[in-house]
Design a protein around this motif. Structure first.
Motif, PDB file in Angstrom:
ATOM      1  N   ASP A 177       4.276  -7.067   4.021  1.00  0.00           N
ATOM      2  CA  ASP A 177       5.288  -7.798   4.802  1.00  0.00           C
ATOM      3  C   ASP A 177       4.661  -8.627   5.926  1.00  0.00           C
ATOM      4  O   ASP A 177       5.314  -9.514   6.482  1.00  0.00           O
ATOM      5  CB  ASP A 177       6.343  -6.843   5.348  1.00  0.00           C
ATOM      6  N   MET A 178       3.391  -8.370   6.249  1.00  0.00           N
ATOM      7  CA  MET A 178       2.708  -9.185   7.248  1.00  0.00           C
ATOM      8  C   MET A 178       2.546 -10.626   6.770  1.00  0.00           C
ATOM      9  O   MET A 178       2.549 -11.567   7.574  1.00  0.00           O
ATOM     10  CB  MET A 178       1.334  -8.584   7.563  1.00  0.00           C
ATOM     11  N   ILE A 179       2.424 -10.793   5.471  1.00  0.00           N
ATOM     12  CA  ILE A 179       2.235 -12.147   4.929  1.00  0.00           C
ATOM     13  C   ILE A 179       3.523 -12.947   5.061  1.00  0.00           C
ATOM     14  O   ILE A 179       3.499 -14.131   5.439  1.00  0.00           O
ATOM     15  CB  ILE A 179       1.777 -12.058   3.459  1.00  0.00           C
ATOM     16  N   ALA A 180       4.634 -12.308   4.779  1.00  0.00           N
ATOM     17  CA  ALA A 180       5.914 -13.002   4.926  1.00  0.00           C
ATOM     18  C   ALA A 180       6.172 -13.387   6.378  1.00  0.00           C
ATOM     19  O   ALA A 180       6.741 -14.446   6.665  1.00  0.00           O
ATOM     20  CB  ALA A 180       7.035 -12.109   4.399  1.00  0.00           C
ATOM     21  N   LYS A 181       5.741 -12.557   7.296  1.00  0.00           N
ATOM     22  CA  LYS A 181       5.993 -12.809   8.722  1.00  0.00           C
ATOM     23  C   LYS A 181       4.974 -13.754   9.348  1.00  0.00           C
ATOM     24  O   LYS A 181       5.316 -14.604  10.167  1.00  0.00           O
ATOM     25  CB  LYS A 181       5.987 -11.487   9.487  1.00  0.00           C
ATOM     26  N   HIS A 182       3.688 -13.583   8.968  1.00  0.00           N
ATOM     27  CA  HIS A 182       2.621 -14.295   9.677  1.00  0.00           C
ATOM     28  C   HIS A 182       1.719 -15.136   8.762  1.00  0.00           C
ATOM     29  O   HIS A 182       0.862 -15.862   9.261  1.00  0.00           O
ATOM     30  CB  HIS A 182       1.747 -13.296  10.440  1.00  0.00           C
ATOM     31  N   GLY A 183       1.899 -14.989   7.457  1.00  0.00           N
ATOM     32  CA  GLY A 183       1.068 -15.750   6.526  1.00  0.00           C
ATOM     33  C   GLY A 183      -0.336 -15.199   6.372  1.00  0.00           C
ATOM     34  O   GLY A 183      -1.182 -15.808   5.702  1.00  0.00           O
ATOM     35  N   LYS A 184      -0.607 -14.030   6.908  1.00  0.00           N
ATOM     36  CA  LYS A 184      -1.930 -13.413   6.835  1.00  0.00           C
ATOM     37  C   LYS A 184      -1.812 -11.958   7.283  1.00  0.00           C
ATOM     38  O   LYS A 184      -0.796 -11.558   7.888  1.00  0.00           O
ATOM     39  CB  LYS A 184      -2.928 -14.151   7.720  1.00  0.00           C
ATOM     40  N   LEU A 185      -2.843 -11.187   6.998  1.00  0.00           N
ATOM     41  CA  LEU A 185      -2.880  -9.803   7.457  1.00  0.00           C
ATOM     42  C   LEU A 185      -3.459  -9.734   8.861  1.00  0.00           C
ATOM     43  O   LEU A 185      -4.081 -10.683   9.355  1.00  0.00           O
ATOM     44  CB  LEU A 185      -3.752  -8.948   6.522  1.00  0.00           C
ATOM     45  N   GLY A 186      -3.244  -8.609   9.503  1.00  0.00           N
ATOM     46  CA  GLY A 186      -3.940  -8.335  10.743  1.00  0.00           C
ATOM     47  C   GLY A 186      -5.399  -8.010  10.461  1.00  0.00           C
ATOM     48  O   GLY A 186      -5.836  -7.956   9.314  1.00  0.00           O
ATOM     49  N   ARG A 187      -6.156  -7.788  11.531  1.00  0.00           N
ATOM     50  CA  ARG A 187      -7.593  -7.555  11.390  1.00  0.00           C
ATOM     51  C   ARG A 187      -7.954  -6.119  11.762  1.00  0.00           C
ATOM     52  O   ARG A 187      -7.338  -5.522  12.645  1.00  0.00           O
ATOM     53  CB  ARG A 187      -8.369  -8.522  12.281  1.00  0.00           C
ATOM     54  N   SER A 188      -8.983  -5.607  11.100  1.00  0.00           N
ATOM     55  CA  SER A 188      -9.483  -4.268  11.387  1.00  0.00           C
ATOM     56  C   SER A 188     -10.672  -4.369  12.346  1.00  0.00           C
ATOM     57  O   SER A 188     -10.986  -5.453  12.860  1.00  0.00           O
ATOM     58  CB  SER A 188      -9.919  -3.586  10.088  1.00  0.00           C
ATOM     59  N   GLN A 189     -11.341  -3.259  12.561  1.00  0.00           N
ATOM     60  CA  GLN A 189     -12.580  -3.252  13.351  1.00  0.00           C
ATOM     61  C   GLN A 189     -13.803  -3.237  12.429  1.00  0.00           C
ATOM     62  O   GLN A 189     -14.858  -2.766  12.802  1.00  0.00           O
ATOM     63  CB  GLN A 189     -12.594  -2.057  14.297  1.00  0.00           C
ATOM     64  N   GLY A 190     -13.615  -3.800  11.250  1.00  0.00           N
ATOM     65  CA  GLY A 190     -14.684  -3.854  10.252  1.00  0.00           C
ATOM     66  C   GLY A 190     -14.413  -2.986   9.045  1.00  0.00           C
ATOM     67  O   GLY A 190     -15.136  -3.066   8.038  1.00  0.00           O
ATOM     68  N   CYS A 191     -13.376  -2.159   9.120  1.00  0.00           N
ATOM     69  CA  CYS A 191     -13.054  -1.260   8.006  1.00  0.00           C
ATOM     70  C   CYS A 191     -12.314  -1.993   6.892  1.00  0.00           C
ATOM     71  O   CYS A 191     -11.757  -3.080   7.091  1.00  0.00           O
ATOM     72  CB  CYS A 191     -12.183  -0.109   8.498  1.00  0.00           C
ATOM     73  N   PHE A 192     -12.290  -1.356   5.723  1.00  0.00           N
ATOM     74  CA  PHE A 192     -11.482  -1.832   4.599  1.00  0.00           C
ATOM     75  C   PHE A 192     -10.083  -1.234   4.782  1.00  0.00           C
ATOM     76  O   PHE A 192      -9.801  -0.130   4.309  1.00  0.00           O
ATOM     77  CB  PHE A 192     -12.077  -1.389   3.265  1.00  0.00           C
ATOM     78  N   ALA A 193      -9.220  -1.940   5.486  1.00  0.00           N
ATOM     79  CA  ALA A 193      -7.859  -1.461   5.737  1.00  0.00           C
ATOM     80  C   ALA A 193      -6.926  -1.988   4.660  1.00  0.00           C
ATOM     81  O   ALA A 193      -6.873  -3.193   4.404  1.00  0.00           O
ATOM     82  CB  ALA A 193      -7.379  -1.902   7.116  1.00  0.00           C
ATOM     83  N   VAL A 194      -6.208  -1.069   4.007  1.00  0.00           N
ATOM     84  CA  VAL A 194      -5.259  -1.446   2.961  1.00  0.00           C
ATOM     85  C   VAL A 194      -3.860  -1.054   3.411  1.00  0.00           C
ATOM     86  O   VAL A 194      -3.672  -0.386   4.437  1.00  0.00           O
ATOM     87  CB  VAL A 194      -5.606  -0.771   1.614  1.00  0.00           C
ATOM     88  N   GLY A 195      -2.850  -1.477   2.650  1.00  0.00           N
ATOM     89  CA  GLY A 195      -1.460  -1.189   3.010  1.00  0.00           C
ATOM     90  C   GLY A 195      -1.164   0.299   3.037  1.00  0.00           C
ATOM     91  O   GLY A 195      -1.761   1.093   2.300  1.00  0.00           O
ATOM     92  N   GLU A 196      -0.208   0.654   3.863  1.00  0.00           N
ATOM     93  CA  GLU A 196       0.132   2.077   4.029  1.00  0.00           C
ATOM     94  C   GLU A 196       0.650   2.706   2.744  1.00  0.00           C
ATOM     95  O   GLU A 196       0.476   3.903   2.527  1.00  0.00           O
ATOM     96  CB  GLU A 196       1.161   2.221   5.143  1.00  0.00           C
ATOM     97  N   TYR A 197       1.282   1.893   1.892  1.00  0.00           N
ATOM     98  CA  TYR A 197       1.828   2.432   0.644  1.00  0.00           C
ATOM     99  C   TYR A 197       0.842   2.312  -0.520  1.00  0.00           C
ATOM    100  O   TYR A 197       1.164   2.718  -1.646  1.00  0.00           O
ATOM    101  CB  TYR A 197       3.140   1.714   0.303  1.00  0.00           C
TER     102      TYR A 197
ATOM    103  N   LEU B  36      -2.639   3.185  -0.058  1.00  0.00           N
ATOM    104  CA  LEU B  36      -3.839   3.997   0.181  1.00  0.00           C
ATOM    105  C   LEU B  36      -4.012   5.104  -0.851  1.00  0.00           C
ATOM    106  O   LEU B  36      -5.112   5.320  -1.361  1.00  0.00           O
ATOM    107  CB  LEU B  36      -3.786   4.604   1.582  1.00  0.00           C
ATOM    108  N   ALA B  37      -2.926   5.816  -1.169  1.00  0.00           N
ATOM    109  CA  ALA B  37      -3.033   6.936  -2.110  1.00  0.00           C
ATOM    110  C   ALA B  37      -3.546   6.462  -3.465  1.00  0.00           C
ATOM    111  O   ALA B  37      -4.373   7.135  -4.104  1.00  0.00           O
ATOM    112  CB  ALA B  37      -1.675   7.626  -2.266  1.00  0.00           C
ATOM    113  N   LYS B  38      -3.070   5.296  -3.896  1.00  0.00           N
ATOM    114  CA  LYS B  38      -3.520   4.757  -5.185  1.00  0.00           C
ATOM    115  C   LYS B  38      -4.994   4.360  -5.133  1.00  0.00           C
ATOM    116  O   LYS B  38      -5.754   4.614  -6.069  1.00  0.00           O
ATOM    117  CB  LYS B  38      -2.666   3.555  -5.580  1.00  0.00           C
ATOM    118  N   VAL B  39      -5.414   3.754  -4.021  1.00  0.00           N
ATOM    119  CA  VAL B  39      -6.826   3.376  -3.872  1.00  0.00           C
ATOM    120  C   VAL B  39      -7.713   4.615  -3.885  1.00  0.00           C
ATOM    121  O   VAL B  39      -8.745   4.653  -4.563  1.00  0.00           O
ATOM    122  CB  VAL B  39      -7.032   2.565  -2.576  1.00  0.00           C
TER     123      VAL B  39
END
Length: 233
Positions: free
Chosen positions: A193-213, A215-218
Motif C-alpha cells: 500500500d506504500m506504492i499506492a500512497k507514495h509511489g515507492k517503498l520506505g527505506r531500511s537501514q540496509g536490511c532486506f525489508a519485505v512486506g509484513e504479510y 515475511l512468512a512466505k519468504v
C-alpha cells in the motif's frame, strides 16, 4: 621303612619335581612365545570423509522476469560459494537496478525454473534523497546502505523488527553484514500500500525489508543455508 625304601622314595619325589619344573618351564616359554608371536591389535584410524561439492540443480534457461546477465552472475556466485551454501534448490536474487515500487526480490526454484516475486526495500544510505532508486552500495558500518554480493541465510531470531533472519556476507563487498546486523525482516514501509500512497517503498537501514504479510512466505521458501544474491549491474 628300611633304607632302600627311603632312597627309592626320595628318587621318585626328585623325578616328579624335575618333571613338574620342566613342565612349568615349558609352559612359561610357550606363554612367552605366544605373547611374542601374537599379532598386535591396531585400532582402526578414523579418516573423515572428503567433503564433496553439492550437486547443483539448474534451471534449463533463465527463469522468466529475471535479467539473464544477472541470473548468470547469481549462478556463478552459487558455484563460487558452493561449499558454504548447503542447499542449492532455491536462491533469492535482489535486482536493485529496479525501482522499489517494482517486485525486485526473486525467489527461484532452480530445479523447476519457478519464480516468485516480492517487494523489498533498500537502505537509506543507498538512496539519501529517497528517490525510490538505489544509487550506491556500501559495506561500511553505520552507512545504513544496502550492500552487494552473495549472502548465506542463517538462523531466525526475534529482534527490534520482530521475526528476523540473520545473513552472512560471503564476498568482500558484504563481509560486514553480520556486524552491521543486515538481516531479513518485515516492515510497514515495505507493504504494497506504500506504492499506492507514495509511489515507492520506505527505506531500511540496509536490511532486506519485505512486506509484513509476505515475511512468512519468504522465510518458508528460503530457510537457513541458502543464498541471496544482491546486485544492480
Amino acid at each position: 621303612m628300611n633304607n632302600l625304601d627311603s632312597v627309592l622314595t626320595r628318587r621318585t619325589m626328585l623325578r616328579s619335581a624335575v618333571v613338574m619344573a620342566s613342565g612349568a618351564a615349558v609352559s612359561a616359554c610357550v606363554s612367552r612365545v605366544d605373547t611374542a608371536l601374537a599379532p598386535s591389535i591396531v585400532p582402526p584410524v578414523y579418516a573423515p570423509p572428503i567433503p564433496k561439492a553439492p550437486v547443483l540443480a539448474r534451471a534449463s534457461r533463465t527463469p522468466g522476469g529475471i535479467r539473464p546477465e544477472l541470473f548468470k552472475k547469481a549462478i556463478a556466485a552459487l558455484d563460487r560459494h558452493s561449499m558454504r551454501v548447503t542447499s542449492h534448490d532455491r536462491i533469492a536474487i535482489a535486482d536493485f537496478s529496479m525501482a522499489s515500487a517494482k517486485p525486485r526480490f526473486y525467489l527461484v526454484h532452480l530445479g523447476r525454473g519457478e519464480v516468485e516475486t516480492f517487494l523489498v526495500s533498500h537502505g537509506i544510505g543507498s538512496d539519501p534523497e529517497h528517490t525510490g532508486l538505489l544509487h550506491r552500495f556500501s559495506n561500511e558500518v553505520n552507512s545504513e546502505a544496502t550492500c552487494e554480493g552473495a549472502f548465506l541465510t542463517g538462523d531466525y531470531y526475534v529482534g527490534k523488527h520482530g521475526d528476523s533472519q540473520r545473513l552472512l556476507g560471503l564476498d568482500p563487498t558484504n563481509n560486514n553484514a553480520l556486524d552491521r546486523a543486515i538481516v531479513i525482516h518485515s516492515a510497514w514501509y515495505a507493504n504494497s500500500d506504500m506504492i499506492a500512497k507514495h509511489g515507492k517503498l520506505g527505506r531500511s537501514q540496509g536490511c532486506f525489508a519485505v512486506g509484513e504479510y509476505e515475511l512468512a512466505k519468504v522465510f518458508e521458501r528460503l530457510g537457513p543455508g541458502r543464498m541471496i544474491y544482491s546486485a544492480k549491474a
